[in-house]
Design an enzyme around this catalytic site. Structure first.
Site, PDB file in Angstrom:
ATOM      1  N   ASN A   9      69.378  70.182  17.606  1.00 40.14           N
ATOM      2  CA  ASN A   9      70.787  71.358  17.634  1.00 40.14           C
ATOM      3  C   ASN A   9      70.650  72.213  17.146  1.00 40.14           C
ATOM      4  OD1 ASN A   9      73.156  72.002  17.136  1.00 40.14           O
ATOM      5  ND2 ASN A   9      74.004  70.321  15.882  1.00 40.14           N
ATOM      6  N   LYS A  11      72.281  75.063  16.389  1.00 39.77           N
ATOM      7  CA  LYS A  11      73.698  75.277  15.686  1.00 39.77           C
ATOM      8  C   LYS A  11      73.820  76.744  16.139  1.00 39.77           C
ATOM      9  CE  LYS A  11      73.596  71.329  13.129  1.00 39.77           C
ATOM     10  NZ  LYS A  11      74.118  70.883  11.433  1.00 39.77           N
ATOM     11  N   HIS A  96      80.356  66.796  17.918  1.00 39.58           N
ATOM     12  CA  HIS A  96      79.959  67.424  16.457  1.00 39.58           C
ATOM     13  C   HIS A  96      80.813  66.854  14.926  1.00 39.58           C
ATOM     14  CE1 HIS A  96      77.270  69.129  13.144  1.00 39.58           C
ATOM     15  NE2 HIS A  96      76.522  68.285  13.286  1.00 39.58           N
ATOM     16  N   GLU A  98      81.271  69.215  12.725  1.00 39.39           N
ATOM     17  CA  GLU A  98      81.173  70.970  12.656  1.00 39.39           C
ATOM     18  C   GLU A  98      82.308  71.316  13.535  1.00 39.39           C
ATOM     19  OE1 GLU A  98      76.799  71.895  12.538  1.00 39.39           O
ATOM     20  OE2 GLU A  98      76.587  70.818  10.760  1.00 39.39           O
ATOM     21  N   GLU A 167      76.495  59.865  12.757  1.00 43.86           N
ATOM     22  CA  GLU A 167      75.406  61.790  12.070  1.00 43.86           C
ATOM     23  C   GLU A 167      76.394  61.621  10.129  1.00 43.86           C
ATOM     24  OE1 GLU A 167      73.580  64.488  14.049  1.00 43.86           O
ATOM     25  OE2 GLU A 167      75.759  65.262  13.876  1.00 43.86           O
ATOM     26  N   GLY A 173      72.657  68.650   6.468  1.00 43.27           N
ATOM     27  CA  GLY A 173      72.488  69.761   6.130  1.00 43.27           C
ATOM     28  C   GLY A 173      72.008  69.330   4.245  1.00 43.27           C
ATOM     29  N   SER A 213      69.795  65.529   7.861  1.00 45.20           N
ATOM     30  CA  SER A 213      69.156  65.652   6.796  1.00 45.20           C
ATOM     31  C   SER A 213      67.383  64.704   7.493  1.00 45.20           C
ATOM     32  CB  SER A 213      69.160  66.167   6.032  1.00 45.20           C
ATOM     33  OG  SER A 213      69.786  66.119   5.163  1.00 45.20           O
ATOM     34  N   GLY A 234      69.130  68.914  13.181  1.00 48.40           N
ATOM     35  CA  GLY A 234      69.257  69.993  12.504  1.00 48.40           C
ATOM     36  C   GLY A 234      67.986  71.180  12.265  1.00 48.40           C
TER      37      GLY A 234
END
Ligand code: PGA
Length: 251
Positions: A9, A11, A96, A98, A167, A173, A213, A234
């Protein structure tokens, strides 16, 4: 049986030239050393039409990171599932954390997006996961069960086309990773919910990826768990050496 999948991903990283270079480099690395799992890269919309033709589609699938919850029309700035599919893209990340937290994507909006993705033959990589306070309150099972409502209205046939990604938001992250045991526990719980809803065969055939992560140093341990079928990656998807290191966890 279900597939093992490592999906990247990107992003909101990499301009077009950088994205093309990254895709080419990955394509070369995987041509030289064939992966033992399905590999997908999910890129910003503007990269899709350029990246899709330069990767070997037998080795690398390409996906978007989002699509609109409407078919077409006066929705300035939105990109429809049909537009995404018209670039040759086969996957789309939906739900996701986010998107849920920064752009207000609800269970209902995501239900629409999933339906439109499927109607356009895109394979959704549907993300679920709890935030830190929910984990601390031991509410993670409740949270993922509620988030699954977006996809539990699908027919069994349509649900079978979906890839799930668990996730935990506290691991995205942050450098904090769920332990392999934490991942296994909740993946097994998610699979039990699928079995209750759609039966054991559908549940056994659903790929459930772990994200948060994930890196070359922890991927092998995570993917060794029976209900962890790969990863959604990510930060480590932005460097071929790291991404390939995770792909190689299946060797
Ligand atoms: P991360 O992101 O690997 O950088 O933690 C994972 C994701 O958000 O999909």
């Amino acid at each position: 049986m279900r597939k093992n999948i490592v999906a990247g991903n990107w992003k909101m990283n990499k301009n077009l030239q950088e994205g093309i270079a990254l895709a080419k480099e990955l394509n070369e690395a995987l041509a030289a050393d064939k992966p033992n799992c399905d590999v997908v890269i999910c890129t910003p919309f503007i990269h899709l039409a350029s990246v899709t033709p330069i990767v070997d589609s037998a080795v690398i699938g390409v996906g978007a990171e989002n699509c609109a919850d409407k078919v077409s029309g006066a929705y300035t700035g939105e990109v429809s599932a049909e537009m995404v599919a018209s670039t040759g893209t086969q996957y789309v990340i939906l739900g996701h954390s986010e998107r849920r937290s920064y752009y207000g994507e609800t269970v209902e909006i995501l239900e629409e997006k999933v339906k439109l993705a499927l109607a356009n033959n895109l394979k959704p990589i549907f993300c679920i996961g709890e935030v830190l306070e929910e984990r601390q309150a031991e509410k993670q099972n409740e949270v993922v069960a509620a988030q699954l409502a977006s996809v539990f209205t699908l027919s069994a046939e349509d649900f079978s086309k979906i890839i799930l990604a668990y996730e935990p938001v506290w691991a995205i992250g942050t450098g904090l990773t769920a332990t392999p045991e934490q991942a296994q526990d909740i993946h097994a719980y998610i699979r039990s919910l699928i079995a209750e809803k759609y039966g054991k065969e559908v549940a056994d055939n659903t790929s459930i990826l772990y994200g948060g992560s994930c890196k070359p140093s922890n991927a092998k341990e995570l993917f060794a768990k029976p209900d962890v079928d790969g990863g959604l990656i990510g930060g480590a998807a932005l460097k071929v050496a790291d991404f390939k290191g995770i792909i190689d966890a299946f060797k």
